[in-house]
Design a protein around this motif. Sequence first.
Motif, PDB file in Angstrom:
ATOM      1  N   LYS A  27       4.278 -30.932 -29.533  1.00 22.06           N
ATOM      2  CA  LYS A  27       4.865 -31.503 -30.751  1.00 22.06           C
ATOM      3  C   LYS A  27       3.913 -32.431 -31.490  1.00 22.06           C
ATOM      4  O   LYS A  27       3.977 -32.549 -32.704  1.00 22.06           O
ATOM      5  CB  LYS A  27       6.118 -32.307 -30.394  1.00 22.06           C
ATOM      6  N   LEU A  28       3.073 -33.154 -30.757  1.00 17.63           N
ATOM      7  CA  LEU A  28       2.310 -34.203 -31.426  1.00 17.63           C
ATOM      8  C   LEU A  28       0.834 -34.257 -31.029  1.00 17.63           C
ATOM      9  O   LEU A  28      -0.036 -34.291 -31.896  1.00 17.63           O
ATOM     10  CB  LEU A  28       2.973 -35.566 -31.145  1.00 17.63           C
ATOM     11  N   LEU A  29       0.544 -34.273 -29.724  1.00 20.39           N
ATOM     12  CA  LEU A  29      -0.841 -34.548 -29.302  1.00 20.39           C
ATOM     13  C   LEU A  29      -1.811 -33.469 -29.758  1.00 20.39           C
ATOM     14  O   LEU A  29      -2.957 -33.757 -30.083  1.00 20.39           O
ATOM     15  CB  LEU A  29      -0.908 -34.705 -27.780  1.00 20.39           C
ATOM     16  N   ALA A  30      -1.348 -32.222 -29.781  1.00 19.22           N
ATOM     17  CA  ALA A  30      -2.225 -31.129 -30.213  1.00 19.22           C
ATOM     18  C   ALA A  30      -1.615 -30.435 -31.422  1.00 19.22           C
ATOM     19  O   ALA A  30      -0.394 -30.396 -31.577  1.00 19.22           O
ATOM     20  CB  ALA A  30      -2.400 -30.119 -29.079  1.00 19.22           C
ATOM     21  N   ASN A  31      -2.479 -29.929 -32.286  1.00 14.23           N
ATOM     22  CA  ASN A  31      -2.020 -29.092 -33.398  1.00 14.23           C
ATOM     23  C   ASN A  31      -2.237 -27.641 -32.989  1.00 14.23           C
ATOM     24  O   ASN A  31      -3.383 -27.187 -32.909  1.00 14.23           O
ATOM     25  CB  ASN A  31      -2.807 -29.417 -34.663  1.00 14.23           C
ATOM     26  N   VAL A  56      -2.231 -24.930 -34.341  1.00 14.33           N
ATOM     27  CA  VAL A  56      -2.988 -24.040 -35.237  1.00 14.33           C
ATOM     28  C   VAL A  56      -4.461 -23.989 -34.817  1.00 14.33           C
ATOM     29  O   VAL A  56      -5.104 -22.947 -34.879  1.00 14.33           O
ATOM     30  CB  VAL A  56      -2.874 -24.504 -36.710  1.00 14.33           C
ATOM     31  N   ILE A  57      -4.976 -25.127 -34.373  1.00 15.04           N
ATOM     32  CA  ILE A  57      -6.413 -25.191 -34.089  1.00 15.04           C
ATOM     33  C   ILE A  57      -6.742 -25.628 -32.660  1.00 15.04           C
ATOM     34  O   ILE A  57      -7.877 -25.481 -32.223  1.00 15.04           O
ATOM     35  CB  ILE A  57      -7.132 -26.170 -35.058  1.00 15.04           C
ATOM     36  N   LEU A  62      -4.964 -39.968 -34.559  1.00 12.63           N
ATOM     37  CA  LEU A  62      -4.681 -38.708 -33.871  1.00 12.63           C
ATOM     38  C   LEU A  62      -5.266 -37.527 -34.636  1.00 12.63           C
ATOM     39  O   LEU A  62      -6.206 -36.916 -34.184  1.00 12.63           O
ATOM     40  CB  LEU A  62      -3.169 -38.527 -33.622  1.00 12.63           C
ATOM     41  N   ARG A  63      -4.681 -37.180 -35.778  1.00 13.26           N
ATOM     42  CA  ARG A  63      -5.237 -36.186 -36.699  1.00 13.26           C
ATOM     43  C   ARG A  63      -4.767 -36.604 -38.091  1.00 13.26           C
ATOM     44  O   ARG A  63      -3.731 -37.247 -38.219  1.00 13.26           O
ATOM     45  CB  ARG A  63      -4.697 -34.769 -36.427  1.00 13.26           C
TER      46      ARG A  63
END
Lengths: 83, 236
Positions: free
Chosen positions: A64-68, A70-71, B57-58
């Motif tokens: 949900k948050l730490l990783a996106n 899509v990439i 974070l991003r």
Amino acid sequence: MRARVFVTLKPSVFDPQGTTVAEALHTLGYDSVSDVRQGKYFELEIAAATADEAKRIAGEVSGKLLANPVIESYRIEIADQKA
Amino acid sequence: MTFAIVVFPGSNCDHDAYHAVKHVLGANARFVWHKETNLQGVDCVILPGGFAHGDYLRTGAIARFSPVMADVVKFAEAGGPVIGICNGFQVLLESGLLPGAMLRNRSLKFQCEHVLVKVEQTDTPFTRACRPGQILNLPIAHGEGNYYAEPEAVAQLERNRQVIFRYVTPAGEAVDAGNPNGSVANIAGLCSDRRNVVGLMPHPERACESALGSADGLVLFESVLGAVKEGAVHAR
């Protein structure tokens, strides 16, 4: 329970920062380092009864948050505090 | 017509957007703090540039969870016109209102310069006053504007004609020489499949008066003003 989350760019995604670090290492003479991929590292303290429960929660927050997604992809390690 | 300009902690182009739509375009404008949850009476939402929540974070990853975003999503889903500029575009990507993600510029530098952008589609609320193929001189100012989506996702964007702005050379060609950040397919801006949500990395709000080096950006705001006045677009 402590969870370690490693977030990295997917292999198909170009990593300009990692490439630049690799070039810097080559400048330093470390030609044996052929590639560098840069990522993020998180440590989560999770109140969970079991390692499976901690891993489930860590997986949820990573998606949900730490990783996106899509990439980026992520990997989770659960460290037992008693160990 | 009233524009809402969302202000996140770390937004820094909110006043530029306010000036452009209020003083240059002559519309009503109001700031909406990210903790507010009421977009009532608003005809168009602008997510401005900056570094919302410090880009921690991003870029856009934390702003997506700001309370106001639930209403922005509702407004967009109801068909209301939404434009995300630079960091606002990044927020739209993280919130899923537009597909894809941003990577660090391939130069690894913060690119701050004027670029040429070609208008690829004129059937969106923000480009309807443009000529097809019109080339706009707009400034960019970003470190992470290297647009990325999986090849199948890019193919789908092309099929749906959702790429509405592309970086080009002075000859109007979308080739590598005209690409300031490494974006796939020279993509500078996109619209949603329903075409009412638009995101772009260049800053049209900073290019609305010739004294600022270019007035080419004004056409985006004139477009949406016309669309709202004619009832061509609104949140229902």
